[in-house]
Design a protein around this motif. Structure first.
Motif, PDB file in Angstrom:
ATOM      1  N   MET A   1       0.812  -1.111  -0.014  1.00 13.91           N
ATOM      2  CA  MET A   1      -0.084   0.037   0.023  1.00 13.91           C
ATOM      3  C   MET A   1       0.953   1.418  -0.008  1.00 13.91           C
ATOM      4  O   MET A   1       1.728   1.341   0.693  1.00 13.91           O
ATOM      5  CB  MET A   1      -0.962   0.095   1.185  1.00 13.91           C
ATOM      6  N   GLU A   2       0.409   2.497  -0.626  1.00  6.57           N
ATOM      7  CA  GLU A   2       1.119   3.365  -0.874  1.00  6.57           C
ATOM      8  C   GLU A   2       0.823   4.286   0.120  1.00  6.57           C
ATOM      9  O   GLU A   2      -0.353   4.583   0.403  1.00  6.57           O
ATOM     10  CB  GLU A   2       0.847   4.169  -2.109  1.00  6.57           C
ATOM     11  N   TYR A   3       1.633   5.041   0.982  1.00  8.64           N
ATOM     12  CA  TYR A   3       1.454   6.096   1.997  1.00  8.64           C
ATOM     13  C   TYR A   3       2.077   7.469   1.668  1.00  8.64           C
ATOM     14  O   TYR A   3       2.817   7.619   0.861  1.00  8.64           O
ATOM     15  CB  TYR A   3       2.128   5.843   3.273  1.00  8.64           C
ATOM     16  N   GLY A   4       1.253   8.499   2.167  1.00  9.93           N
ATOM     17  CA  GLY A   4       1.891   9.670   1.782  1.00  9.93           C
ATOM     18  C   GLY A   4       1.375  10.818   2.846  1.00  9.93           C
ATOM     19  O   GLY A   4       0.289  10.521   3.395  1.00  9.93           O
ATOM     20  N   LEU A   5       1.687  12.070   2.864  1.00  5.74           N
ATOM     21  CA  LEU A   5       1.199  12.899   3.608  1.00  5.74           C
ATOM     22  C   LEU A   5      -0.321  13.277   3.269  1.00  5.74           C
ATOM     23  O   LEU A   5      -0.635  13.334   1.872  1.00  5.74           O
ATOM     24  CB  LEU A   5       1.862  14.294   3.552  1.00  5.74           C
ATOM     25  N   THR A   6      -1.093  13.443   4.337  1.00  6.46           N
ATOM     26  CA  THR A   6      -2.388  13.804   3.876  1.00  6.46           C
ATOM     27  C   THR A   6      -2.481  15.370   3.314  1.00  6.46           C
ATOM     28  O   THR A   6      -1.790  15.986   3.483  1.00  6.46           O
ATOM     29  CB  THR A   6      -3.298  13.836   5.086  1.00  6.46           C
ATOM     30  N   ALA A   7      -3.759  15.456   2.541  1.00  4.29           N
ATOM     31  CA  ALA A   7      -3.913  16.828   1.897  1.00  4.29           C
ATOM     32  C   ALA A   7      -3.784  18.035   2.833  1.00  4.29           C
ATOM     33  O   ALA A   7      -3.188  18.976   2.781  1.00  4.29           O
ATOM     34  CB  ALA A   7      -5.156  16.962   1.035  1.00  4.29           C
ATOM     35  N   THR A   8      -4.440  17.647   4.120  1.00  4.20           N
ATOM     36  CA  THR A   8      -4.586  18.876   5.247  1.00  4.20           C
ATOM     37  C   THR A   8      -3.155  19.173   5.554  1.00  4.20           C
ATOM     38  O   THR A   8      -2.903  20.321   5.865  1.00  4.20           O
ATOM     39  CB  THR A   8      -5.299  18.434   6.153  1.00  4.20           C
ATOM     40  N   THR A   9      -2.352  17.822   5.866  1.00  2.00           N
ATOM     41  CA  THR A   9      -0.916  18.156   6.300  1.00  2.00           C
ATOM     42  C   THR A   9      -0.017  19.135   5.353  1.00  2.00           C
ATOM     43  O   THR A   9       0.535  20.086   5.626  1.00  2.00           O
ATOM     44  CB  THR A   9      -0.196  16.934   6.845  1.00  2.00           C
ATOM     45  N   VAL A  10      -0.151  18.951   4.021  1.00  2.72           N
ATOM     46  CA  VAL A  10       0.668  19.426   3.123  1.00  2.72           C
ATOM     47  C   VAL A  10       0.206  20.864   2.911  1.00  2.72           C
ATOM     48  O   VAL A  10       0.975  21.718   2.977  1.00  2.72           O
ATOM     49  CB  VAL A  10       0.190  18.715   1.763  1.00  2.72           C
ATOM     50  N   PHE A  11      -1.028  21.152   2.967  1.00  5.00           N
ATOM     51  CA  PHE A  11      -1.756  22.452   2.946  1.00  5.00           C
ATOM     52  C   PHE A  11      -1.328  23.373   3.830  1.00  5.00           C
ATOM     53  O   PHE A  11      -0.643  24.724   3.827  1.00  5.00           O
ATOM     54  CB  PHE A  11      -3.407  22.394   2.659  1.00  5.00           C
ATOM     55  N   TRP A  12      -1.540  23.038   5.187  1.00  3.20           N
ATOM     56  CA  TRP A  12      -1.359  23.784   6.308  1.00  3.20           C
ATOM     57  C   TRP A  12       0.245  23.688   6.550  1.00  3.20           C
ATOM     58  O   TRP A  12       0.828  24.954   7.212  1.00  3.20           O
ATOM     59  CB  TRP A  12      -2.027  23.183   7.551  1.00  3.20           C
ATOM     60  N   LEU A  13       0.957  22.609   6.515  1.00  2.32           N
ATOM     61  CA  LEU A  13       2.377  23.016   6.661  1.00  2.32           C
ATOM     62  C   LEU A  13       3.237  23.635   5.704  1.00  2.32           C
ATOM     63  O   LEU A  13       3.818  24.517   6.108  1.00  2.32           O
ATOM     64  CB  LEU A  13       3.044  21.485   6.758  1.00  2.32           C
ATOM     65  N   PHE A  14       2.773  23.344   4.555  1.00  3.43           N
ATOM     66  CA  PHE A  14       3.739  24.203   3.630  1.00  3.43           C
ATOM     67  C   PHE A  14       3.072  25.454   3.057  1.00  3.43           C
ATOM     68  O   PHE A  14       3.900  26.508   2.663  1.00  3.43           O
ATOM     69  CB  PHE A  14       4.063  23.156   2.357  1.00  3.43           C
ATOM     70  N   GLY A  15       1.920  25.471   3.047  1.00  2.00           N
ATOM     71  CA  GLY A  15       1.092  26.809   2.481  1.00  2.00           C
ATOM     72  C   GLY A  15       1.643  28.026   3.444  1.00  2.00           C
ATOM     73  O   GLY A  15       2.474  28.836   2.804  1.00  2.00           O
ATOM     74  N   PRO A  16       1.415  28.044   4.617  1.00  2.00           N
ATOM     75  CA  PRO A  16       1.721  29.370   5.311  1.00  2.00           C
ATOM     76  C   PRO A  16       3.431  29.640   5.289  1.00  2.00           C
ATOM     77  O   PRO A  16       3.609  30.709   5.167  1.00  2.00           O
ATOM     78  CB  PRO A  16       1.513  29.069   6.749  1.00  2.00           C
ATOM     79  N   MET A  17       4.234  28.600   5.427  1.00  2.00           N
ATOM     80  CA  MET A  17       5.715  28.787   5.377  1.00  2.00           C
ATOM     81  C   MET A  17       6.032  29.279   3.858  1.00  2.00           C
ATOM     82  O   MET A  17       6.855  30.321   4.098  1.00  2.00           O
ATOM     83  CB  MET A  17       6.184  27.153   5.490  1.00  2.00           C
ATOM     84  N   VAL A  18       5.534  28.835   2.920  1.00  2.00           N
ATOM     85  CA  VAL A  18       5.886  29.180   1.586  1.00  2.00           C
ATOM     86  C   VAL A  18       5.366  30.696   1.272  1.00  2.00           C
ATOM     87  O   VAL A  18       6.118  31.719   1.174  1.00  2.00           O
ATOM     88  CB  VAL A  18       5.347  28.415   0.197  1.00  2.00           C
ATOM     89  N   LEU A  19       4.047  30.990   1.802  1.00  2.00           N
ATOM     90  CA  LEU A  19       3.513  32.134   1.536  1.00  2.00           C
ATOM     91  C   LEU A  19       4.326  33.363   2.320  1.00  2.00           C
ATOM     92  O   LEU A  19       4.906  34.498   2.220  1.00  2.00           O
ATOM     93  CB  LEU A  19       2.197  32.248   2.314  1.00  2.00           C
ATOM     94  N   ILE A  20       5.013  33.032   3.802  1.00  2.00           N
ATOM     95  CA  ILE A  20       5.686  34.256   4.690  1.00  2.00           C
ATOM     96  C   ILE A  20       6.948  34.378   3.698  1.00  2.00           C
ATOM     97  O   ILE A  20       7.446  35.507   3.980  1.00  2.00           O
ATOM     98  CB  ILE A  20       5.464  33.869   6.013  1.00  2.00           C
ATOM     99  N   ILE A  21       7.551  33.406   3.151  1.00  2.00           N
ATOM    100  CA  ILE A  21       8.756  33.523   2.710  1.00  2.00           C
ATOM    101  C   ILE A  21       8.614  34.650   1.312  1.00  2.00           C
ATOM    102  O   ILE A  21       9.337  35.507   1.300  1.00  2.00           O
ATOM    103  CB  ILE A  21       9.418  32.155   2.156  1.00  2.00           C
TER     104      ILE A  21
END
Lengths: 498, 36
Positions: free
Chosen positions: B1-21
């Protein structure tokens, strides 16, 4: 303990003391000692601000939380990153220019001069609150430092505490803000390198990100979901078991609300005041924000990579960084990377000691007892205050205790007491002295009362403290009579360039 | 089975981080452009 690690530590500590000694003679006035004569460039300000902010928590606490709970730990990282950005964006430039305009070198100084408060009430109350909260904050850092020495060198807790304390006192005492800013700058670089190196090494050996997801998913797929709680408690035999209760909005707010605390942390705000010109702020902001975002992300990844990489579960999740470093690297390099933990702890304590010392020397001694004291006398008192406060913090640290609880309390205390007062005083002309006074008292009291009587709600006390303080400042200021024309003119001229 | 980060984690973890940079870069560029 091994000899290579000890050697690296000694070289590192020696270097820090050397910086302090070299800068000893540069301090001729209080403004030199406490603000480096407002002469710092954007690189030094940026890294020293971030290194003062991030304590041992960044290398122990946050990776530990990610190790124990997976990506749920990211909420606090997001709160802190956003808080750092907003603080640079809105507070840094105005505070730099306003404090110079009204000739202030401490926050209490600034409050008194901003509102033309002749009664000294604002100064005394804010300086008292600063000293109180910092005593706990500083001693929590000393506890963390002692634990590190205890674990790395096998020293007794008390001996470790004395050695760490003496090193910090030495270079803070000697060099003041200039030395602290430069040592913080180097410590910030060291923390950055150490935190990025460990995950980069690991991710390769696990076969890239897909290898990591695979490994985590096979342990528990909920580790990859930021909205799922995973429990970890080795002593109870619980290793990464999904908690049936789901994450609530309240708990996410509580974690992200750490970011609110930034607007009121004196040891971080005072860095903004030391920058050469407010024109340098955007560059410093860029450097600082990139540093914070990358180290926070790296710290979360250190934790989750530890889950996948280490074969035996750790007794104490907070040792995940140390354990990985010891397993992965040659002892010379490991010593260097472990010194980053010491760097994180020391760069925070030295800044806090200096601010506490300025509260004693500038806000009490000079303003109240000896307004005409010479620079030489004041420097003597400032240096004495560093030793005095450090000794008190060490006495408090002797009983040990939970580092994180003390930090959370002091962080909320500062955030709610000074945060709304700082923001509104920089943006709102109509704010009055009584508004400021009421806001500080209500903010501080709310934190203390909420922590003691309402913590069962699960809401971090900074949230109500910050909101109530904000509201009280506005209400009291509106009820109060308008500030005088002098103050309004001064406000306009202080912020005209930003 | 393939696992990966969930969409919420990706959105919230990387969204604000990229945005503020990005915001910090824009802010720096605007301020520097103005002064030269």
């Amino acid at each position: 303990m091994n000899i290579q690690t000890v050697a690296t530590f000694i070289v590192y500590i020696g270097g820090m003391i050397l910086i302090g000694a070299m800068l000893y003679k540069k301090n001729k006035s209080m403004e030199d000692y406490f603000l480096a004569g407002r002469s710092l460039n954007s690189f030094v300000v940026a890294l020293s601000a971030e290194a003062s902010d991030m304590s041992g928590w960044l290398l122990l606490g946050l990776p530990g939380a990610a190790y124990a709970g997976g990506f749920n730990a990211m909420w606090i990282a997001i709160g802190l990153a956003v808080g750092t950005y907003l603080n640079w964006q809105f507070v840094a430039r105005r505070l730099r220019d306003y404090t110079e305009k009204v000739n202030s070198i401490t926050l209490s100084d600034y409050f008194e001069n901003r509102f033309h408060d002749k009664s000294h009430l604002l100064r005394i109350i804010s300086a008292l609150l600063t000293l109180t909260f910092f005593l706990f904050y500083t001693s929590s850092g000393m506890v963390a430092g002692a634990k590190l020495f205890e674990n790395t060198f096998g020293l007794s807790y008390n001996l470790a505490l004395y050695i760490g304390g003496i090193v910090i006192i030495l270079y803070t005492f000697l060099g003041g803000f200039l030395a602290v800013s430069w040592t913080d700058f180097f410590q910030g670089l060291l923390m950055f390198v150490a935190l990025l190196l460990v995950p980069t090494f690991l991710i390769k050996s696990l076969g890239g990100f897909s290898g990591l997801w695979q490994e985590l998913g096979s342990i528990n797929p909920n580790l990859l979901d930021s909205l799922k709680l995973v429990n970890y408690d080795l002593q109870q035999g619980v290793t990464w078991v999904t908690d049936t209760s789901s994450v609530t909005i309240l708990s996410i707010i509580s974690l992200a609300a750490w970011g609110l605390g930034y607007f009121g942390q004196p040891h971080i705000l005072v860095r903004f005041m030391g920058i050469r010109s407010s024109k340098q702020v955007p560059k410093a902001q860029l450097i600082g924000v990139v540093w914070v975002v990358l180290t926070l992300l790296a710290a979360v990844f250190v934790g989750v990579l530890g889950i996948a990489y280490l074969d035996t579960p750790l007794e104490d999740p907070e040792t995940v960084f140390m354990t990985l470093v010891e397993v992965l690297f040659n002892p010379w390099i490991a010593g260097f990377l472990l010194a980053a933990i010491l760097a994180a702890i020391m760069s925070t304590i030295d800044s806090q000691l200096l601010v506490s010392s300025s509260a004693l020397a500038e806000d009490f001694y000079k303003s109240i007892f000896r307004p005409n004291a010479s620079n030489k006398e004041l420097m003597f008192v400032s240096r004495g205050a560093v030793i005095l406060i450090a000794i008190f913090a060490m006495i408090l640290a002797k009983s040990g205790g939970s580092v994180l609880n003390l930090v959370a309390y002091a962080w909320a205390g500062f955030g709610a007491t000074f945060g709304p007062t700082i923001i509104l005083s920089l943006f709102w002309k109509r704010m009055t002295r009584n508004g400021a006074l009421a806001g500080m008292i209500v903010g501080g009291l709310t934190v203390i009362l909420w922590k003691n009587y309402l913590s069962f709600t699960g809401l971090y006390e900074i949230v109500p403290g910050f909101i109530f303080s904000w509201i009280v400042i506005m209400v009291v200021s509106y009820l109060d009579k308008k500030p005088s024309q002098d103050i309004v003119d001064e406000f306009d001229s202080a912020v005209k360039n930003v | 089975m393939e696992y990966g980060l969930t969409a919420t984690t990706v959105f919230w973890l990387f969204g604000p981080m990229v945005l503020i940079i990005i915001l910090s870069i824009v802010n720096y560029a605007l301020n520097n452009g103005g002064s030269k």
